[in-house]
Design an enzyme around this catalytic site. Structure first.
Site, PDB file in Angstrom:
ATOM      1  N   HIS A   8      10.273  65.587   5.334  1.00 32.27           N
ATOM      2  CA  HIS A   8      10.243  66.571   6.439  1.00 32.27           C
ATOM      3  C   HIS A   8       9.535  65.996   7.663  1.00 32.27           C
ATOM      4  O   HIS A   8       8.943  66.725   8.454  1.00 32.27           O
ATOM      5  CB  HIS A   8       9.554  67.877   6.013  1.00 32.27           C
ATOM      6  CG  HIS A   8      10.303  68.652   4.977  1.00 32.27           C
ATOM      7  ND1 HIS A   8       9.670  69.283   3.933  1.00 32.27           N
ATOM      8  CD2 HIS A   8      11.625  68.896   4.821  1.00 32.27           C
ATOM      9  CE1 HIS A   8      10.573  69.887   3.172  1.00 32.27           C
ATOM     10  NE2 HIS A   8      11.774  69.669   3.692  1.00 32.27           N
ATOM     11  N   ARG A  26      20.034  62.175  10.680  1.00 34.23           N
ATOM     12  CA  ARG A  26      18.891  62.385   9.789  1.00 34.23           C
ATOM     13  C   ARG A  26      19.168  61.644   8.481  1.00 34.23           C
ATOM     14  O   ARG A  26      20.157  61.892   7.808  1.00 34.23           O
ATOM     15  CB  ARG A  26      18.717  63.874   9.490  1.00 34.23           C
ATOM     16  CG  ARG A  26      17.541  64.116   8.545  1.00 34.23           C
ATOM     17  CD  ARG A  26      17.666  65.419   7.800  1.00 34.23           C
ATOM     18  NE  ARG A  26      16.524  65.636   6.910  1.00 34.23           N
ATOM     19  CZ  ARG A  26      16.530  66.483   5.886  1.00 34.23           C
ATOM     20  NH1 ARG A  26      17.603  67.203   5.626  1.00 34.23           N
ATOM     21  NH2 ARG A  26      15.460  66.614   5.129  1.00 34.23           N
ATOM     22  N   ASN A  84      23.130  66.091  10.598  1.00 32.65           N
ATOM     23  CA  ASN A  84      22.341  66.236   9.374  1.00 32.65           C
ATOM     24  C   ASN A  84      23.340  66.516   8.265  1.00 32.65           C
ATOM     25  O   ASN A  84      23.788  67.647   8.087  1.00 32.65           O
ATOM     26  CB  ASN A  84      21.335  67.380   9.530  1.00 32.65           C
ATOM     27  CG  ASN A  84      20.446  67.539   8.304  1.00 32.65           C
ATOM     28  OD1 ASN A  84      20.663  66.896   7.272  1.00 32.65           O
ATOM     29  ND2 ASN A  84      19.457  68.413   8.395  1.00 32.65           N
ATOM     30  N   ARG A 122      13.266  73.675  -6.622  1.00 31.39           N
ATOM     31  CA  ARG A 122      12.503  72.536  -7.120  1.00 31.39           C
ATOM     32  C   ARG A 122      11.152  72.999  -7.644  1.00 31.39           C
ATOM     33  O   ARG A 122      10.498  73.852  -7.035  1.00 31.39           O
ATOM     34  CB  ARG A 122      12.309  71.496  -6.013  1.00 31.39           C
ATOM     35  CG  ARG A 122      13.528  70.656  -5.728  1.00 31.39           C
ATOM     36  CD  ARG A 122      13.340  69.750  -4.541  1.00 31.39           C
ATOM     37  NE  ARG A 122      14.103  70.214  -3.391  1.00 31.39           N
ATOM     38  CZ  ARG A 122      13.993  69.737  -2.172  1.00 31.39           C
ATOM     39  NH1 ARG A 122      13.116  68.770  -1.908  1.00 31.39           N
ATOM     40  NH2 ARG A 122      14.733  70.211  -1.194  1.00 31.39           N
ATOM     41  N   GLU A 182      14.050  70.018  14.413  1.00 35.76           N
ATOM     42  CA  GLU A 182      14.270  68.649  13.952  1.00 35.76           C
ATOM     43  C   GLU A 182      15.326  67.948  14.795  1.00 35.76           C
ATOM     44  O   GLU A 182      15.253  66.727  15.016  1.00 35.76           O
ATOM     45  CB  GLU A 182      14.685  68.676  12.478  1.00 35.76           C
ATOM     46  CG  GLU A 182      13.566  69.144  11.560  1.00 35.76           C
ATOM     47  CD  GLU A 182      14.055  69.466  10.168  1.00 35.76           C
ATOM     48  OE1 GLU A 182      13.759  68.680   9.254  1.00 35.76           O
ATOM     49  OE2 GLU A 182      14.727  70.506   9.987  1.00 35.76           O
TER      50      GLU A 182
END
Length: 394
Positions: free
Chosen positions: A173, A84, A9, A232, A377
């Site tokens: 996600h 990823r 990742n 964000r 993940e």
């Protein structure tokens, strides 16, 4: 370690890695390289004996960092590498073998996730140089949401922007939402049902899952849409860009930086994007921290309530991600704002579910359940890599 897949990742300033064996419960070798390109770049993680390692990398870039990771693997050679990749656009709807043609296609859509995809591709380039004979597979955050119906993924914009430019809601996600939704169906007594997943970390998103398929989600064309996040903004009035340009003369680039890097919990609190620090500051009556937490929880509860429209039936809610897995008070605040769904927490179970503990935290009544499930993940990316390459698991 039997037939491990190396999961990468890769971000612009960090690389997270894990060597995932084929046996689900077998121990992993995993770690993180932080502050790439800086003088204090450092690799931390565990070795094959489970011992903690920490190593200064002194200004290392992606290639040097991947070489250091390779040294940490010692003789544990992976059989494949799973990457990823945040955005697959319209073209990439499933795990994909990263050959030259796929890489050229990915380069053409990097503008859809300019903060993420270019960094992801840096990791691909580095691992291809280091492992030239190993198959490399891309697993996309957007792939799980390809089951969204048009009513959920289309914006109310002219058809040509969708057809010619791919302007639509994609969602993100996906690896986390896929793993957690499958895990809760395995753990609960309500398989093949309707679940709301709240992935809460520095980036946050919600997802409505029916019988294992994503039917709606909070993020959209980019990972900026939706919930309040660490830095964000989440949803704002689309007219904000024009307003700031006219009133303050700001460029699109400056506004983009504001919304992605200077807003969210950080912008509201004026203090931090770290929920742990904000909770501590709020307990000390810091007004900005208190407001940031209130806005975060309200917007999250409103998103979850809205997503119930996508589900034929609500069987429960699952919290995951760094905040979702550890912030018991945040979970309680959110559930308190959803009284119309019959949700009730067990205070004791909620307090226990921290630090990676998996379990059900509702009061046990015949109403929608509430779970905390740590995301994985890496496990999802490894499984998708094996599926594409037809590598069997034991």
């Amino acid at each position: 370690m039997q037939d491990p897949v190396l999961v990468i990742n890769c971000g612009s300033s960090s690389i997270k890695y894990a060597l995932v064996p084929s046996a689900p419960q077998a121990p992993r070798l995993a770690g993180l390289v932080e502050r790439l390109g800086a003088v204090d770049a450092r690799l931390t993680g565990t070795d094959r004996r489970g011992q903690r390692v920490s190593r200064a990398l002194n200004g290392a870039g992606h290639h040097e960092a991947m070489s250091a990771i390779l040294e940490q693997l010692e003789d544990l050679a992976p059989i494949a590498v799973g990457h990823r990749i945040v955005h697959g656009g319209e073209r990439f709807s499933d795990a994909t073998l990263l050959d030259d043609a796929a890489l050229r296609g990915l380069e053409t859509i990097s503008e859809l996730a300019p903060l993420h995809n270019p960094a992801n591709l840096e990791g691909v380039a580095a691992t291809r140089r280091l492992f030239p004979t190993l198959p490399q597979v891309a697993v996309f955050d957007t792939a799980f949401h390809r089951s969204l119906p048009p009513r959920a993924y289309r914006y109310a914009l002219p058809e040509a922007l969708y057809r010619n430019q791919g302007v639509r809601r994609y969602g993100f996600h996906g690896s986390s939402h896929a793993y957690v939704s499958r895990r809760v169906e395995h753990l609960s007594d309500r398989p093949h049902g309707g679940w709301l997943i709240a992935h809460l970390g520095n980036g946050c998103s919600t997802c409505a899952v029916w019988q294992g398929r994503s039917l709606d989600t909070s993020m959209g064309l980019t990972p900026l849409e939706g919930l309040v996040m660490g830095t964000r903004s989440g949803d704002v009035d689309p007219g904000l860009h024009v307003h700031l340009s006219r009133r303050l003369g700001w460029s699109l680039e400056r506004i983009d930086t504001l919304l992605n890097k200077q807003s969210g919990l950080l912008g509201l609190s004026g203090l931090s994007n770290d929920m742990r620090r904000l909770e501590q500051a709020a307990a000390e009556h810091h007004a900005g921290a208190t407001l940031a937490i209130e806005v975060f929880c309200y917007r999250l509860a409103k998103s979850l309530a809205g997503l119930t429209c996508a589900l034929p039936r609500l069987d429960g809610i699952v919290f995951t991600g760094g905040i979702g897995e550890n912030a018991a008070t945040i979970r309680a605040r959110v559930i308190d704002q959803l009284p119309h769904f019959g949700l009730r927490l067990s205070a004791a179970a909620n307090a226990r579910a921290v630090g990676g503990e998996e379990g059900r935290i509702d009061a046990g009544e015949p109403s929608p359940q509430v779970w905390v499930i740590p995301t994985d993940e890496e496990a999802h990316i490894a499984a998708e890599t094996r599926r594409l390459l037809e590598i069997p698991c034991p």
